[in-house]
Design a protein around this motif. Structure first.
Motif, mmCIF file in Angstrom:
data_model
loop_
_atom_site.group_PDB
_atom_site.id
_atom_site.type_symbol
_atom_site.label_atom_id
_atom_site.label_comp_id
_atom_site.label_asym_id
_atom_site.label_seq_id
_atom_site.Cartn_x
_atom_site.Cartn_y
_atom_site.Cartn_z
ATOM 1 N N GLN A 178 130.104 -28.819 -30.294
ATOM 2 C CA GLN A 178 129.986 -27.900 -31.424
ATOM 3 C C GLN A 178 130.932 -26.716 -31.266
ATOM 4 O O GLN A 178 131.546 -26.262 -32.244
ATOM 5 C CB GLN A 178 128.550 -27.397 -31.535
ATOM 6 C CG GLN A 178 128.306 -26.440 -32.711
ATOM 7 C CD GLN A 178 126.842 -26.094 -32.865
ATOM 8 O OE1 GLN A 178 125.983 -26.975 -32.838
ATOM 9 N NE2 GLN A 178 126.541 -24.805 -33.004
ATOM 10 N N LYS A 195 126.835 -25.795 -37.183
ATOM 11 C CA LYS A 195 125.814 -26.788 -36.845
ATOM 12 C C LYS A 195 125.847 -27.960 -37.819
ATOM 13 O O LYS A 195 125.733 -29.132 -37.417
ATOM 14 C CB LYS A 195 124.430 -26.136 -36.838
ATOM 15 C CG LYS A 195 124.246 -25.108 -35.724
ATOM 16 C CD LYS A 195 122.874 -24.453 -35.791
ATOM 17 C CE LYS A 195 122.714 -23.408 -34.683
ATOM 18 N NZ LYS A 195 121.396 -22.733 -34.751
ATOM 19 N N ARG A 199 126.904 -32.054 -37.094
ATOM 20 C CA ARG A 199 126.179 -33.242 -37.551
ATOM 21 C C ARG A 199 127.108 -34.179 -38.328
ATOM 22 O O ARG A 199 127.033 -35.407 -38.181
ATOM 23 C CB ARG A 199 124.979 -32.854 -38.418
ATOM 24 C CG ARG A 199 124.254 -34.064 -38.983
ATOM 25 C CD ARG A 199 122.999 -33.715 -39.750
ATOM 26 N NE ARG A 199 121.931 -33.298 -38.866
ATOM 27 C CZ ARG A 199 120.639 -33.443 -39.144
ATOM 28 N NH1 ARG A 199 120.237 -33.999 -40.267
ATOM 29 N NH2 ARG A 199 119.723 -33.030 -38.302
ATOM 30 N N ARG A 203 127.764 -37.823 -37.109
ATOM 31 C CA ARG A 203 127.402 -38.885 -38.048
ATOM 32 C C ARG A 203 128.580 -39.847 -38.224
ATOM 33 O O ARG A 203 128.396 -41.070 -38.255
ATOM 34 C CB ARG A 203 127.001 -38.278 -39.393
ATOM 35 C CG ARG A 203 126.660 -39.329 -40.455
ATOM 36 C CD ARG A 203 126.491 -38.714 -41.833
ATOM 37 N NE ARG A 203 126.240 -39.731 -42.822
ATOM 38 C CZ ARG A 203 125.096 -39.930 -43.451
ATOM 39 N NH1 ARG A 203 124.057 -39.135 -43.198
ATOM 40 N NH2 ARG A 203 124.952 -40.905 -44.334
ATOM 41 N N GLU A 239 118.196 -31.181 -33.905
ATOM 42 C CA GLU A 239 119.587 -31.623 -33.741
ATOM 43 C C GLU A 239 119.699 -33.112 -33.467
ATOM 44 O O GLU A 239 120.514 -33.810 -34.083
ATOM 45 C CB GLU A 239 120.225 -30.850 -32.582
ATOM 46 C CG GLU A 239 121.649 -31.298 -32.259
ATOM 47 C CD GLU A 239 122.168 -30.699 -30.962
ATOM 48 O OE1 GLU A 239 123.142 -31.248 -30.416
ATOM 49 O OE2 GLU A 239 121.607 -29.684 -30.492
ATOM 50 N N LEU A 248 119.080 -41.216 -39.681
ATOM 51 C CA LEU A 248 120.246 -40.531 -40.231
ATOM 52 C C LEU A 248 121.013 -41.389 -41.234
ATOM 53 O O LEU A 248 121.414 -40.910 -42.294
ATOM 54 C CB LEU A 248 121.190 -40.109 -39.100
ATOM 55 C CG LEU A 248 122.390 -39.261 -39.517
ATOM 56 C CD1 LEU A 248 121.942 -37.880 -39.977
ATOM 57 C CD2 LEU A 248 123.391 -39.134 -38.368
#
Length: 561
Positions: A178, A195, A199, A203, A239, A248
């Motif tokens: 990150q 953040k 993701r 992803r 997270e 997800l």
């Protein structure tokens, strides 16, 4: 891209009468002689994504491209479209590379064009969900050039009856951070935007069958009561849970692995063990099937051996997590590893200067390691030479050439080879140190990815800032190399499925036609395509008579063994 028209401004290129469809295994460079076709034919398994390149013709200043839908026996398939950008290589990775523009970033079609003199290439990708009805789907990719000339490319997509698993069968762990992402995008590392962007990057890795370690790198808060670790899991679960429980992605894909995060609040040996034990217990309560591992000090030097041995002892005392050590098979450390991960070069003997100080095949390693120890591998700068450019010594240049490689200025076949190599050699997983390393440097990743002697070492993404893309949001820009990495992992799934359907020898023989060793990889895109066709035909035959298909029905995801 959406149903709306996307505008792109482009400048003149050498005229050709029609668009050409080119294999994804060809890197389209300026002046290259292409052997394309006038229509696209794509074969894709259910649960798979497959790409193809469309090289646009003539002198192009403006381009309109609508969404591409393919009609067939099931729900329409919608293709994803990107425009290929270029990285200008100043220093080749080795003699197999070359100076000049190389295609790599995959840009939104609407992004501004910085180098309009370069070829205009669309990367078109078709993904078939696991529930997709098998059969033939057709459509046309239409483009309008300079508000007058129309290009129409027929697309035929054959959706195969067999299914690839949503979660990768080969465990992987590729680094991401990150903090690095925030730096690359010019954001506050603790901001909600950073953040959310983490993701999005992770992803995208998962969409390409890749699992990640690192992430935010924030350990869950802990306090200790009577020797027991009391951990606050709320932020960690927010997270990580979507990547570990399959929520997800629509496919239900999950990370195959994730790392155990050390915590500085654990001061004593007893506290560290208690903290690790709490981590393992939390995974057990959540029923996450993801393999949890502790990444010991990377590439330990002789003076680091006591530290790594201590790290291993702590984790093993806690139980439930594996200790990963990046070292060849020598000295004390292999006995302390639950996952031994030497570099790729350590598995394949080769004439000439040694690129690994202890070379053993997977079979030899398993005979020497403690029962149950997994064998992983990873690429390093030894896949291209750590200094960059061609060596003046011919023997040294040969020693660092031909290896599977994720470098921008190496062929797509070298980028793709790790999956088939893993199947043929029987390794248990693949490690890679980073996917956004260049974001940490003072250089602009869009202009320079040269690190550790190679172009793209440690970086599979480009920072898609609003200024760069002409958009209102930050987003990850994937690379062609990420697509080739994914395609190699899907090659692994094809071969594994064929083996599980009773045809392991056929699968191994097919793979060995392409990847004879880590440094002997076929460079002919047509040969790769031919082997893929043969394996697909064999899978169709085996699948149609398999008990898996009969028991589960050919249209259900559970039909994959």
């Amino acid at each position: 891209m959406g149903a709306e028209w996307a505008w792109v401004v482009m400048a003149a290129m050498a005229a050709t009468p029609e668009a050409e469809v080119v294999s994804p295994l060809v890197k389209v460079r300026p002046g290259a002689s292409l052997q394309g076709t006038r229509q696209a034919r794509v074969s894709v398994a259910r649960g798979e994504c497959e790409g193809v390149q469309v090289v646009l013709p003539g002198s192009v200043r403006q381009l309109k491209v609508p969404s591409l839908f393919l009609e067939g026996p099931g729900a329409p398939l919608r293709a994803a479209l990107w425009r290929e950008g270029y990285l200008d290589v100043a220093v080749p990775s080795n003699a197999q590379g070359a100076k000049g523009p190389w295609p790599d970033p995959l840009l939104p079609v609407s992004a501004p064009v910085e180098h309009p003199e370069l070829p205009a290439v669309l990367y078109v990708e078709v993904c078939a969900p696991e529930s997709q009805e098998p059969g033939t789907y057709r459509g046309k990719l239409r483009a309008r050039l300079d508000s007058r000339e129309h290009v129409s490319v027929p697309f035929t997509v054959e959706v195969q009856p067999f299914v690839l698993p949503a979660t990768a069968s080969l465990p992987t762990s590729f680094g991401i951070s990150q903090l690095s992402i925030a730096r690359g995008h010019g954001l506050n590392a603790e901001s909600s935007e950073a953040k959310a962007l983490l993701r999005a990057y992770a992803r995208m890795l998962l969409e390409h069958r890749v699992s990640a370690h690192g992430m935010s790198m924030s350990p869950p808060p802990v306090r200790f009561e009577d020797g027991r670790a009391v951990v606050d899991w709320r932020e960690y679960d927010a997270e990580m849970a979507p990547f570990l429980d399959g929520s997800l992605l629509p496919s239900g894909a999950r990370f195959t692995t994730t790392d155990l995060r050390d915590n500085k609040k654990a001061h004593t040996e007893a506290e560290r063990v208690a903290y690790y034990r709490a981590f393992v217990e939390h995974f057990r309560k959540k029923d996450w099937p993801t393999q949890l591992f502790f990444y010991a000090k990377d590439e330990p030097k002789p003076q680091d051996v006591p530290l790594v041995l201590t790290q291993s002892r702590r984790v093993r005392e806690a139980g439930g997590a594996r200790v990963l050590i990046t070292t060849p098979m020598e000295g004390e450390l292999p006995a302390a590893a639950d996952i031994l991960a030497p570099t790729l070069n350590c598995f394949f003997p080769r004439p000439g200067p040694a690129t690994c100080r202890a070379i053993h095949t997977v079979t030899e390693l398993r005979k020497q390691l403690r029962s149950g120890t997994q064998v992983w591998w990873y690429q390093s700068c030894n896949s291209h030479g750590c200094n960059g450019g061609a060596s003046t010594e011919a023997a040294q240049e040969r020693a660092y050439s031909g290896w599977a490689s994720y470098m921008v200025d190496h062929s797509a076949m070298l980028n793709r080879a790790m999956g088939p190599l893993a199947f043929v050699n029987g390794v248990d997983g693949e490690l890679y140190f980073d996917t956004v390393f260049a974001y940490n440097t003072k250089k602009d990743p869009w202009k320079d990815l040269f690190e550790f002697g190679g172009n793209g070492d440690g970086t599979f993404f480009y920072p898609g800032t609003p200024e760069r893309l002409g958009d209102s949001r930050h987003q990850p820009v994937p690379s062609l190399r990420l697509k080739h990495l994914r395609d190699g992992l899907e090659d692994f799934e094809y071969l594994r499925l064929l083996a599980r359907l009773g045809d392991e020898k056929f699968a191994r023989d097919a793979a060995r036609q392409l990847v004879r060793s880590g440094w002997d990889i076929r460079q002919d895109a047509r040969e790769w395509a031919q082997v893929r066709q043969v394996v697909t035909a064999r899978l169709r035959q085996r699948w149609s008579t398999s008990e898996f298909a009969k028991r589960s029905g050919r249209h259900t995801p559970e039909s994959t063994p």
